[in-house]
Design a protein around this motif. Structure first.
Motif, short mmCIF file in Angstrom:
data_model
loop_
_atom_site.label_atom_id
_atom_site.label_comp_id
_atom_site.label_asym_id
_atom_site.label_seq_id
_atom_site.Cartn_x
_atom_site.Cartn_y
_atom_site.Cartn_z
N ASN A 179 0.82 -1.21 0.00
CA ASN A 179 0.00 0.00 0.00
C ASN A 179 0.86 1.27 0.00
O ASN A 179 0.54 2.25 -0.67
CB ASN A 179 -0.91 -0.05 1.23
CG ASN A 179 -1.93 1.05 1.21
OD1 ASN A 179 -1.66 2.15 1.67
ND2 ASN A 179 -3.11 0.76 0.68
N HIS A 224 -3.08 4.80 -5.98
CA HIS A 224 -4.41 4.76 -5.36
C HIS A 224 -4.82 6.10 -4.72
O HIS A 224 -5.98 6.30 -4.41
CB HIS A 224 -4.50 3.62 -4.34
CG HIS A 224 -3.83 3.88 -3.01
ND1 HIS A 224 -2.49 3.67 -2.78
CD2 HIS A 224 -4.32 4.34 -1.84
CE1 HIS A 224 -2.20 3.97 -1.53
NE2 HIS A 224 -3.28 4.39 -0.93
N HIS A 263 -8.41 7.48 -2.01
CA HIS A 263 -8.41 8.64 -1.10
C HIS A 263 -8.92 9.88 -1.81
O HIS A 263 -8.32 10.96 -1.68
CB HIS A 263 -7.00 8.89 -0.58
CG HIS A 263 -6.37 7.73 0.12
ND1 HIS A 263 -7.00 7.03 1.13
CD2 HIS A 263 -5.15 7.16 -0.02
CE1 HIS A 263 -6.18 6.07 1.57
NE2 HIS A 263 -5.07 6.12 0.88
N ASP A 275 -7.22 2.78 3.71
CA ASP A 275 -6.17 1.81 3.37
C ASP A 275 -6.43 0.45 4.01
O ASP A 275 -6.24 -0.59 3.38
CB ASP A 275 -4.80 2.32 3.84
CG ASP A 275 -4.25 3.40 2.93
OD1 ASP A 275 -4.61 3.40 1.74
OD2 ASP A 275 -3.47 4.24 3.41
FE LIG Z 1 -3.25 4.92 1.13
#
Ligand SMILES: [Fe+2]
Ligand code: FES
Length: 290
Positions: free
Chosen positions: A38, A44, A49, A154
């Motif tokens: 991550n 991402h 987010h 996350d």
């Molecule tokens: Fe993240």
């Protein structure tokens, strides 16, 4: 290219007058492997987010980490920042530094500690340059609020990805399912069930029964809750890749496809049957091999 920062071993390499604005600690229900994946996954940020980031332009990335121009949400001039994240895998920590824009010079240090195979302790420190104690504490409070949201998002992604990875190993021989009489089926749509041990989503699109695996071929995000747009496409919530659910094909140029290899038929009692199309198993394996 490569990292501009010295590395993730030196605090405050530019010798700024730093104040510790806040610390933030939590345990997450994910392994160290998922956590590191991550951290290195810059892609991402503006998708998973999206309440915190509206866009990201990558400058460079590698085993060392990544550097990118980020724009916050709302997208204001002040929210633009060049951020560099550098990892120290051996010591299980990383630092993200604002190189330009935003709060330039701010360092966010994160330490991971393995709790067990499925749990990781996360300890974050926010070091803020050139700020008096009171302002640094206020900013620290804001940053911990932001980090709680980011880590909530996350953690959910990591848990779902872990589940998907484990589910991928399951197999079942049930390759055809009787969906019952057509009019009954219609009332149950959209329908998500399992064929061959994995989820399949059945919908009606332009008057036609359509089925696809609601699992993103990129990093296995669950797509069953994602709404279709007017063209019959879905956008993955993790990195924003787009797919046409009828063909399964990528509509934004990625060399990936959803598994949409299913056949519908009607048996002698007038029940609708769905079956995995021949060759589908091989197709899916090659798609998911990344
Ligand atoms: Fe993240
Ligand atoms: S998991 Fe990355 S775009 Fe879907």
């Amino acid at each position: 290219l490569g990292p501009v920062q010295t590395n993730a071993t030196t605090h405050n390499p530019n010798d700024l007058s730093m104040t510790l604005g806040a610390t933030y600690s939590r345990e997450i229900a994910a392994s160290l492997a998922r956590a590191w994946e991550n951290v290195l996954d810059w892609e991402h940020l503006p998708h998973l987010h999206d309440s915190s980031f509206s866009s990201l332009t990558l400058e460079d990335a590698g085993d060392w980490g990544w550097r990118a121009l980020t724009v916050g949400n709302p997208a204001t001039k002040a929210s633009k920042a060049l951020i560099e994240l550098v990892v120290d895998r051996k010591k299980n920590r990383y630092v993200s530094r604002t190189l330009r824009g935003g709060i330039a010079g701010m360092e966010i240090w994160t330490q991971f500690t393995k709790v067990d195979e499925r749990r990781t302790q996360v300890d974050v420190e926010f070091h803020i340059p050139g700020m008096d104690q009171a302002s640094a504490l206020r900013l620290g409070e804001y940053m911990t609020g932001l980090y709680k949201t980011l880590w909530d998002e996350d953690e959910q992604m990591m848990v779902e990805r872990q589940n998907a990875l484990e589910q991928r190993l399951q197999t079942s021989s049930k390759k055809t399912i009787n969906l019952g009489p057509a009019e009954e089926l219609q009332k149950r749509l959209p329908l998500c069930l399992e064929i061959d041990g994995k989820p399949v989503k059945i919908i009606e699109l332009n008057g036609q029964l359509t089925a696809f695996r609601p699992t993103c071929p990129h990093m296995l995000a669950p797509l069953n809750e994602v709404a279709l747009d007017e063209k019959g496409c879905i956008t993955c919530p993790w990195h924003g890749y787009k797919f046409d659910v009828t063909s399964g094909l990528s509509t934004d140029g990625h060399d990936l496809a959803l598994d949409a290899a299913f056949d519908f038929s009607t048996n002698t009692e007038g029940n609708t049957l769905i079956s995995v199309a021949k060759d589908a198993t091989n197709l899916q394996q090659s798609q998911n091999s990344r």
